[in-house]
Design a protein around this motif. Structure first.
Motif, PDB file in Angstrom:
ATOM      1  N   VAL A 364      43.562 -22.885 -80.227  1.00  0.00           N
ATOM      2  CA  VAL A 364      42.800 -22.661 -81.461  1.00  0.00           C
ATOM      3  C   VAL A 364      43.744 -22.519 -82.649  1.00  0.00           C
ATOM      4  O   VAL A 364      43.519 -23.115 -83.725  1.00  0.00           O
ATOM      5  CB  VAL A 364      41.900 -21.413 -81.316  1.00  0.00           C
ATOM      6  N   LEU A 368      43.979 -24.948 -86.059  1.00  0.00           N
ATOM      7  CA  LEU A 368      43.774 -24.422 -87.413  1.00  0.00           C
ATOM      8  C   LEU A 368      45.014 -24.608 -88.287  1.00  0.00           C
ATOM      9  O   LEU A 368      44.901 -24.995 -89.463  1.00  0.00           O
ATOM     10  CB  LEU A 368      43.401 -22.937 -87.334  1.00  0.00           C
ATOM     11  N   SER A 396      42.950 -14.901 -89.778  1.00  0.00           N
ATOM     12  CA  SER A 396      42.634 -15.731 -90.944  1.00  0.00           C
ATOM     13  C   SER A 396      43.819 -16.643 -91.253  1.00  0.00           C
ATOM     14  O   SER A 396      44.976 -16.199 -91.263  1.00  0.00           O
ATOM     15  CB  SER A 396      42.321 -14.859 -92.161  1.00  0.00           C
ATOM     16  N   LYS A 438      35.796 -24.319 -82.604  1.00  0.00           N
ATOM     17  CA  LYS A 438      34.573 -23.529 -82.689  1.00  0.00           C
ATOM     18  C   LYS A 438      33.942 -23.343 -81.325  1.00  0.00           C
ATOM     19  O   LYS A 438      33.522 -22.243 -80.954  1.00  0.00           O
ATOM     20  CB  LYS A 438      33.572 -24.193 -83.638  1.00  0.00           C
ATOM     21  N   VAL A 441      35.971 -20.832 -79.269  1.00  0.00           N
ATOM     22  CA  VAL A 441      35.768 -19.449 -79.724  1.00  0.00           C
ATOM     23  C   VAL A 441      34.377 -18.959 -79.329  1.00  0.00           C
ATOM     24  O   VAL A 441      34.203 -17.818 -78.872  1.00  0.00           O
ATOM     25  CB  VAL A 441      35.972 -19.362 -81.249  1.00  0.00           C
ATOM     26  N   THR A 447      33.340 -15.640 -83.165  1.00  0.00           N
ATOM     27  CA  THR A 447      32.796 -16.404 -84.284  1.00  0.00           C
ATOM     28  C   THR A 447      33.938 -17.024 -85.070  1.00  0.00           C
ATOM     29  O   THR A 447      35.054 -16.495 -85.101  1.00  0.00           O
ATOM     30  CB  THR A 447      31.970 -15.512 -85.223  1.00  0.00           C
ATOM     31  N   ILE A 448      33.624 -18.142 -85.706  1.00  0.00           N
ATOM     32  CA  ILE A 448      34.594 -18.811 -86.572  1.00  0.00           C
ATOM     33  C   ILE A 448      33.851 -19.279 -87.806  1.00  0.00           C
ATOM     34  O   ILE A 448      32.753 -19.824 -87.707  1.00  0.00           O
ATOM     35  CB  ILE A 448      35.288 -19.981 -85.839  1.00  0.00           C
ATOM     36  N   SER A 449      34.433 -19.044 -88.980  1.00  0.00           N
ATOM     37  CA  SER A 449      33.754 -19.384 -90.233  1.00  0.00           C
ATOM     38  C   SER A 449      34.769 -19.919 -91.239  1.00  0.00           C
ATOM     39  O   SER A 449      35.977 -19.721 -91.094  1.00  0.00           O
ATOM     40  CB  SER A 449      33.038 -18.162 -90.811  1.00  0.00           C
ATOM     41  N   ILE A 460      40.057 -20.145 -93.028  1.00  0.00           N
ATOM     42  CA  ILE A 460      39.305 -20.166 -91.777  1.00  0.00           C
ATOM     43  C   ILE A 460      39.524 -18.819 -91.095  1.00  0.00           C
ATOM     44  O   ILE A 460      40.662 -18.387 -90.913  1.00  0.00           O
ATOM     45  CB  ILE A 460      39.767 -21.298 -90.846  1.00  0.00           C
ATOM     46  N   THR A 461      38.414 -18.160 -90.715  1.00  0.00           N
ATOM     47  CA  THR A 461      38.486 -16.832 -90.104  1.00  0.00           C
ATOM     48  C   THR A 461      37.904 -16.871 -88.707  1.00  0.00           C
ATOM     49  O   THR A 461      36.779 -17.356 -88.511  1.00  0.00           O
ATOM     50  CB  THR A 461      37.731 -15.792 -90.948  1.00  0.00           C
ATOM     51  N   VAL A 462      38.677 -16.342 -87.768  1.00  0.00           N
ATOM     52  CA  VAL A 462      38.244 -16.253 -86.372  1.00  0.00           C
ATOM     53  C   VAL A 462      38.103 -14.787 -86.012  1.00  0.00           C
ATOM     54  O   VAL A 462      39.010 -13.987 -86.263  1.00  0.00           O
ATOM     55  CB  VAL A 462      39.251 -16.938 -85.421  1.00  0.00           C
ATOM     56  N   LYS A 463      36.958 -14.429 -85.422  1.00  0.00           N
ATOM     57  CA  LYS A 463      36.748 -13.069 -84.938  1.00  0.00           C
ATOM     58  C   LYS A 463      36.485 -13.129 -83.444  1.00  0.00           C
ATOM     59  O   LYS A 463      35.621 -13.874 -82.988  1.00  0.00           O
ATOM     60  CB  LYS A 463      35.555 -12.403 -85.638  1.00  0.00           C
TER      61      LYS A 463
END
Length: 475
Positions: A364, A368, A396, A438, A441, A447-449, A460-463
Motif C-alpha cells: 500500500v 501511494l 497520510s 483501497k 485496506v 479506510t482510505i480517503s 491520501i489518508t489511510v486508517k
C-alpha cells in the motif's frame, strides 16, 4: 392422500392461504359449535328435569301435608288440583301400590299413555313411537294411602328448540366458513400484493434492465416492506456492480488495445522490411519489449485486483509495528529518487500495533508513494505523517503536484482512473494502483480517503483498525 398433497403444493400461494385459513376456521367452528351445542342442550335438559322435579315435590307436599284423612277417595277427588298444576304436553297420574290407576290428567298427549302404566326409575328419558318423553316417578304416602305419582312430559318443545339451535348454530358456522374463505382470498390478495409487485418488478428487470425498482409505500413497515427494501438495495448493488464490470471491460479493452496495436505495428514493420535493417530491428524490438512489459504489468495488476475483490486475500493474524514498515519504505524511495525530498513525521505518542501483514502494508505504501512521485508535477517534496486518530493508526501521504478536481475525488480509487491520462501513460501508470490499495485496506477493515486542491496538493489518508496494544515509550 399423496395426490391431494401434490395438488395442494401446485396451487398458488393465494389459494393455499385461502384453503388453509378456511380449514383452520372450519375446525375451530366445529369445535366451538359442538361445545356450544352440547352446553345449551345439557342446560335445557337440566331445566326440564328441574321443572318436573319441582312439580313432583309440589304434588307430594299437597298430599302429605293435608291435616285430614287422605285415602283413595280423596286421591280420586284431587283431580282439580292436578289439573291446575298440569301443563301442556304433560301427563300426571296417581297409581296405588298394586298398579291401579286412580287419577290421570293429560294435555295434548296420546291416549295410550293414559292407560299404560310406566314402570320407570326415579327420573328417566324414554322414546315412545319416536317421541321423547321425560318420566318422573316417586312414592306418595299419606295417613290413608300408599302409592306412586308419575309425571310424564312430552319434550317436543325441547326437541323443536334443540333442532332450531342446531340449525342456527351450524348454518351460522357454515356461513362463517364461507365468509372466511372469501375473507381469506381478500386477505391473501392484500398480503401478497407486495410480493406480486416484487414478481412484476423482476419480470420488468428481465425485460428492460436493472433500472426497475419495487414501488414502496413509505407508511408500510412490515416484513414484506423490509423484503422490498432489501431487494431494491440488492438491485442497486447489482446495477453498480454491472456498471463497474462494464466499465472495467471497456477500460481493460482500451488499455490493452494500445500496447497490442503498437506490437502489431512493429511486427508488420519488421515483416515488411525492418528485419533487414539493424537499426529499425533494434528500435522495434526495444519498443516491443517495453509494450510487453507494460502488458505484463497490466495483467499482473488485473489479477491482483481480481484476487482482492474475490476475497481470496490471506489476511494476517499477527500484529506489526507499522512505523518500522513506513520508515523502511521511505528509505527505499529516498534512495530510488534522490532528487526528491521525502519528509517523514511520526506523531505517535506511543508505539502502536495493528493487524495487517507487513507485505500488504508495504505494498500500500509503495502504491501511494509511487503515485505521489508520478503526479508531483515538478515539486520535490513528499510529506509522510503517521499519527493516532482516536483508536486508529493513520498514515497520510501528501504531494504538491497537479492535484485532483473536486468532482473526481471519489473516482481516484476506481479502476483505470487517471487524473491526467496522457501524462500517466507516459509515466507507465495503469490506473489500478489506488484500486488495489483501497481493496487491500478495506479487507483489513480499514479506510482510505483522498483530499485535494487542484493544482496545489493532494493528500491520501489511510486508517487501520484493530489497534490492540499501546506501549508507552521509555524516556
Amino acid at each position: 392422500m399423496n395426490q391431494f398433497q401434490r395438488y395442494i403444493k401446485q396451487l398458488p400461494i393465494r389459494w393455499k392461504i385461502t384453503i388453509w385459513s378456511s380449514l383452520v376456521l372450519f375446525v375451530l367452528f366445529v369445535a366451538y359449535n359442538s361445545v356450544q351445542y352440547y352446553v345449551m342442550r345439557t342446560w335445557m335438559i337440566e331445566q326440564e328435569e328441574r321443572n318436573i322435579q319441582e312439580k313432583m315435590n309440589e304434588i307430594q307436599a299437597y298430599f302429605s301435608e293435608q291435616p285430614f284423612f287422605v285415602g283413595r277417595t280423596e286421591i280420586v277427588n284431587s283431580s282439580g288440583f292436578i289439573e291446575k298444576v298440569n301443563e301442556a304436553n304433560e301427563l300426571i297420574r296417581v297409581i296405588d301400590k298394586d298398579g291401579t290407576l286412580l287419577v290421570a290428567v293429560a294435555t295434548n298427549l296420546p291416549r295410550e299413555l293414559l292407560i299404560t302404566p310406566v314402570e320407570s326409575k326415579n327420573l328417566e328419558h324414554v322414546k315412545v313411537n319416536g317421541k321423547h318423553y321425560l318420566i318422573h316417578r316417586k312414592p306418595v304416602i299419606t295417613n290413608g294411602f300408599i302409592g306412586y305419582i308419575e309425571i310424564i312430559r312430552d319434550l317436543k318443545n325441547y326437541e323443536r328448540l334443540r333442532g332450531l339451535i342446531f340449525l342456527v348454530t351450524w348454518s351460522a358456522g357454515a356461513g362463517a366458513i364461507l365468509l372466511s374463505g372469501v375473507g381469506g382470498m381478500l386477505i391473501a390478495k392484500q398480503l401478497l400484493a407486495p410480493i406480486q409487485a416484487l414478481t412484476d418488478t423482476m419480470k420488468r428487470i428481465k425485460m428492460r434492465g436493472f433500472k426497475e425498482r419495487v414501488r414502496q409505500d413509505k407508511n408500510q413497515k412490515d416484513e414484506i416492506a423490509d423484503l422490498s427494501n432489501v431487494f431494491n438495495e440488492m438491485m442497486d448493488d447489482v446495477e453498480i456492480s454491472f456498471q463497474k464490470q462494464k466499465q472495467f471491460v471497456e477500460d481493460a479493452s482500451h488499455e490493452l488495445r494500445t500496447p497490442i496495436s503498437i506490437l502489431e505495428g512493429h511486427l508488420k514493420l519488421l515483416n515488411r522490411w525492418g528485419k533487414n535493417d539493424p537499426e529499425v530491428l533494434e528500435e522495434s524490438l526495444k519498443a516491443s519489449q517495453q509494450e510487453v512489459e507494460r502488458l505484463k504489468m497490466l495483467v499482473y495488476e488485473l489479477l491482483e485486483l481480481t484476487r482482492l475483490e474475490s476475497d481470496r486475500l490471506e489476511l494476517a493474524e499477527d500484529f506489526i509495528e507499522p512505523v518500522h514498515v513506513v520508515e523502511d519504505v521511505v528509505k527505499k524511495f529516498t534512495l530510488l529518487y534522490p532528487s526528491l525530498t521525502f519528509k517523514y513525521e511520526n506523531s505517535l505518542k506511543s508505539e502502536m500495533k495493528v493487524a495487517i501483514a507487513e507485505r500488504h502494508l508495504e505494498q500500500v505504501l509503495i502504491i501511494l508513494l509511487d503515485n505521489a512521485v508520478k503526479y508531483s508535477n515538478g515539486s520535490t517534496t513528499v510529506e509522510i505523517v503517521t499519527e493516532q486518530i482516536q483508536d486508529h493508526f493513520a498514515l497520510s501521504i501528501k504531494d504538491y503536484g497537479i492535484g485532483i478536481p473536486k468532482e473526481d475525488l471519489e473516482k481516484v480509487f476506481d479502476r483505470f482512473y487517471r487524473v491526467d491520462k496522457a501524462r500517466s501513460r507516459e509515466k507507465g501508470g495503469q490506473g489500478l494502483g489506488l484500486s488495489i490499495a483501497k481493496r487491500m485496506v478495506n479487507n483489513y477493515k480499514g479506510t482510505i480517503s483522498a483530499d485535494s486542491e487542484e493544482g496545489e496538493w493532494t493528500i491520501i489518508t489511510v486508517k487501520l483498525n484493530g489497534v490492540i496494544e499501546e506501549i508507552t515509550q521509555q524516556e
